[in-house]
Design an enzyme around this catalytic site. Structure first.
Site, PDB file in Angstrom:
ATOM      1  N   HIS A 128       0.247   0.327   9.288  1.00  0.00           N
ATOM      2  CA  HIS A 128      -1.006   0.697   8.637  1.00  0.00           C
ATOM      3  C   HIS A 128      -1.936   1.427   9.573  1.00  0.00           C
ATOM      4  O   HIS A 128      -3.130   1.509   9.323  1.00  0.00           O
ATOM      5  CB  HIS A 128      -1.722  -0.541   8.102  1.00  0.00           C
ATOM      6  CG  HIS A 128      -0.925  -1.225   7.055  1.00  0.00           C
ATOM      7  ND1 HIS A 128      -0.145  -2.308   7.329  1.00  0.00           N
ATOM      8  CD2 HIS A 128      -0.769  -0.967   5.747  1.00  0.00           C
ATOM      9  CE1 HIS A 128       0.465  -2.692   6.221  1.00  0.00           C
ATOM     10  NE2 HIS A 128       0.107  -1.896   5.255  1.00  0.00           N
TER      11      HIS A 128
ATOM     12  N   GLY B 131       0.817  -1.195   0.000  1.00  0.00           N
ATOM     13  CA  GLY B 131       0.000   0.000   0.000  1.00  0.00           C
ATOM     14  C   GLY B 131       0.855   1.251   0.000  1.00  0.00           C
ATOM     15  O   GLY B 131       2.060   1.197   0.207  1.00  0.00           O
ATOM     16  N   SER B 132       0.213   2.397  -0.232  1.00  0.00           N
ATOM     17  CA  SER B 132       0.895   3.674  -0.081  1.00  0.00           C
ATOM     18  C   SER B 132       0.764   4.136   1.362  1.00  0.00           C
ATOM     19  O   SER B 132       0.068   3.527   2.165  1.00  0.00           O
ATOM     20  CB  SER B 132       0.274   4.707  -1.024  1.00  0.00           C
ATOM     21  OG  SER B 132       0.519   4.340  -2.362  1.00  0.00           O
ATOM     22  N   GLY B 133       1.460   5.221   1.677  1.00  0.00           N
ATOM     23  CA  GLY B 133       1.408   5.752   3.036  1.00  0.00           C
ATOM     24  C   GLY B 133       2.632   5.376   3.851  1.00  0.00           C
ATOM     25  O   GLY B 133       2.736   5.741   5.013  1.00  0.00           O
ATOM     26  N   HIS B 134       3.557   4.606   3.240  1.00  0.00           N
ATOM     27  CA  HIS B 134       4.757   4.146   3.944  1.00  0.00           C
ATOM     28  C   HIS B 134       6.006   4.865   3.458  1.00  0.00           C
ATOM     29  O   HIS B 134       7.122   4.426   3.739  1.00  0.00           O
ATOM     30  CB  HIS B 134       4.945   2.646   3.743  1.00  0.00           C
ATOM     31  CG  HIS B 134       3.726   1.841   4.040  1.00  0.00           C
ATOM     32  ND1 HIS B 134       3.075   1.938   5.234  1.00  0.00           N
ATOM     33  CD2 HIS B 134       3.033   0.942   3.294  1.00  0.00           C
ATOM     34  CE1 HIS B 134       2.023   1.122   5.218  1.00  0.00           C
ATOM     35  NE2 HIS B 134       1.966   0.528   4.047  1.00  0.00           N
TER      36      HIS B 134
END
Lengths: 331, 232
Positions: A219, A54-57
């Site tokens: 997350h 996922g993105s956000g990391h």
């Protein structure tokens, strides 16, 4: 919650566009599949290394594309595994005569998307293998899940196989190296605050001013337990002790020590944590031979930190020391 | 009334319900998960609605397969592989069977979907997933069909079963997905996927009667028997 955002649905595409515009000579952005790839990939003389998640990391994984690291990153939306089609198309686009290695942090959605994409790609004749990364000791008791999570330790796997791929190693050799790094890498994180995904616009969980969340993943999901905040010395114990005990790392070991920020903690605090951790390890006879302090694998704007240790041997140390260059840089 | 019409109605209702409940499903997921469930499901079913007219409607199986491919390929997170597999497994049962399926076929399709979800996600009943609502829903449909109930009555009973089952996930401990990482802390809130199944079943139940009225009004008199089987 105040954020730099237009439409939450466009958060990831707009970030990727910015990343590509900032690195016009080295990166290519393929908007149809959210794909960030090296401008010179795929190369016939090296295995293509692809990371999805996922993105956000960030900087994982889209900002870890470059020589000696990833050939491409295939992110999903914030905290969501990429759709299977995106992985499949990425695998085909990165197809090299030497093959494609998919690096996947161990989560249910990522496993399913990459398993299905690998199946389709193999049927198309692409030589592809998948390596799962699961360094998080916080969830070792969850034997009923798909196993431990992959967190900041993924950076060491990328670095090691990226260096070996650059030097011409074949796909089987990269799998061997990657599995070895995974087997000696352990991480543990804690949060001082929750994070705020753009699509939700509010913190994922509520923490009191004096509370910390122990054993968080990347997350924003809650961790294993909640506790009262204690001084930094004791916070480092909370992170370090389960990491050291899990492998275990023992007196005489040489290690790489990473103090990773989760997105909302100042670098000053991360260095403070690093210093404490370094001295605590030294007191146990564990030598820190390589140091990593900063943001490697974040959880949007979560305040908090994780500690990762990698047990070094000559091979891993050499691969970690090899030159690399990525899009995320500070000068 | 044809079963293809019913199938279209069901799929469209699922899609619209997913889009309409994006925030609600996301909030449920953020209690112990990471909050992406509502967003992922809505973004995927938006594509289904956008591509609606382009799907091959040769028969029910083909139509469901096309929808399943969209969902599997284009929805991120765990939702795409799980929900897409359900559609593809249902499609496989219906494939080549034309567009007149009955209640017993619907039960077979749902059982096949459940097996597919179990295989794809490695989950079992009682793991606190959408399966815990989908299985009782299917049982209720099977019972309704066996009783010879009409479509609206069957759906109402299925929705009630799904809701009760979704509520019953609250005291369970999550064993799959991101909620599983929180272990015992997952106790005390219902599973987001199970609630989604219940909300969708309720949407189907509440609009089923209106669908039949609209269908009979638009078709020639007598084409719509009150005893006709509901589709899937």
């Amino acid at each position: 919650m105040k954020k730099f955002v237009n439409d939450p649905q466009q958060f990831v595409p707009e970030m990727l566009k910015g990343l590509a515009l900032a690195n016009p000579d080295t990166l290519k952005y393929v908007p149809e599949y959210n794909l960030i790839m090296r401008a010179d990939a795929p190369r016939a003389d090296k295995v293509s290394i692809v990371q999805g998640s996922g993105s956000g990391h960030e900087p994982a994984h889209v900002m870890a594309v470059g020589p000696g690291m990833l050939d491409a990153a295939c992110p999903g939306d914030v905290f969501a595994a990429p759709p299977m089609d995106y992985v499949y198309e990425t695998t085909k686009l990165l197809n090299s005569p030497k093959g494609v290695l998919l690096l996947v942090n161990n989560y249910t959605g990522d496993r399913m998307a990459f398993d299905m994409a690998q199946e389709l790609s193999l049927a198309d004749g692409v030589n592809v293998k998948t390596l799962f990364i699961d360094d998080d000791v916080a969830v070792k008791d969850s034997t009923w899940t798909v196993g431990r999570r992959g967190v900041a330790g993924n950076f060491f796997v990328i670095k090691a196989v990226g260096a070996a791929a650059e030097a011409g190693a074949d796909l089987d050799e990269l799998m061997r190296i990657g599995e070895k790094v995974v087997s000696v890498t352990r991480s543990m994180g804690l949060a001082l605050t929750a994070c705020t995904p753009p699509a939700k616009g509010a913190p994922l969980f509520e923490l009191g001013d004096d509370e910390i969340e122990i054993g968080v993943g990347i997350h924003g999901e809650p961790g294993r337990r909640r506790a009262k905040i204690v001084p930094a010395n004791e916070l480092v114990d909370i992170l370090l002790e389960p990491v050291v005990a899990d492998l275990p790392y023992v007196s005489g070991d040489r290690v790489a020590l990473m103090v990773n920020g989760l997105g909302g903690t100042p670098i000053s605090e991360l260095y403070l944590v690093y210093g404490i951790a370094h001295e605590k390890l030294a007191a146990q006879g564990i030598t820190v031979a390589r140091s990593y302090v900063g943001e490697y694998c974040t959880s949007l704007d979560m305040a908090g930190a994780s500690i990762t240790l990698v047990k070094l041997d000559d091979e891993i140390e050499g691969l970690l020391a090899a030159p690399a260059e990525i899009g995320a840089r500070i000068f | 009334m044809t079963s293809l019409n019913d199938t279209e109605f069901i799929v469209r209702t699922i899609a619209q319900t997913a889009v309409d409940n994006e925030k609600y499903f996301g909030d449920l997921d953020s209690v112990v998960g990471d909050g992406d469930f509502g967003f992922s499901l809505a973004r995927g079913f938006e594509i289904v609605l956008k591509d609606w007219d382009s799907y091959d409607r040769t028969d029910i199986g083909t139509f469901l397969q096309k929808v399943g491919i969209t969902i599997t390929g284009r929805i991120g997170g765990t939702s795409g592989p799980i929900w897409g597999t359900a559609f593809l497994r249902s499609a496989a049962v219906a494939k080549g069977r034309g567009d007149e399926l009955g209640g017993a076929d619907a039960v077979t399709m749902l059982r096949s979907a459940i097996e597919g979800i179990m295989a794809r996600g490695g989950a079992s009943l009682g793991d606190k997933t959408l399966l815990d609502a989908l299985a009782p829903l299917t049982d209720a449909i099977e019972q309704g069909v066996a009783n010879g109930d009409g479509g609206a009555a069957v759906m109402a009973s299925a929705a009630a079963s799904a809701r009760a089952a979704a509520d019953a996930t609250t005291p369970m401990i999550a064993k799959r997905g991101r909620a599983a990482y929180t272990g015992e802390r997952s106790i005390g809130s219902p599973d987001a996927g199970a609630v989604a199944v219940a909300v969708i079943a309720e949407a189907l139940a509440s609009s089923w009667g209106a669908k039949d009225d609209a269908s009979s009004a638009s078709e020639s008199p007598g084409s719509d028997s009150p005893n006709s089987d509901y589709a899937i």
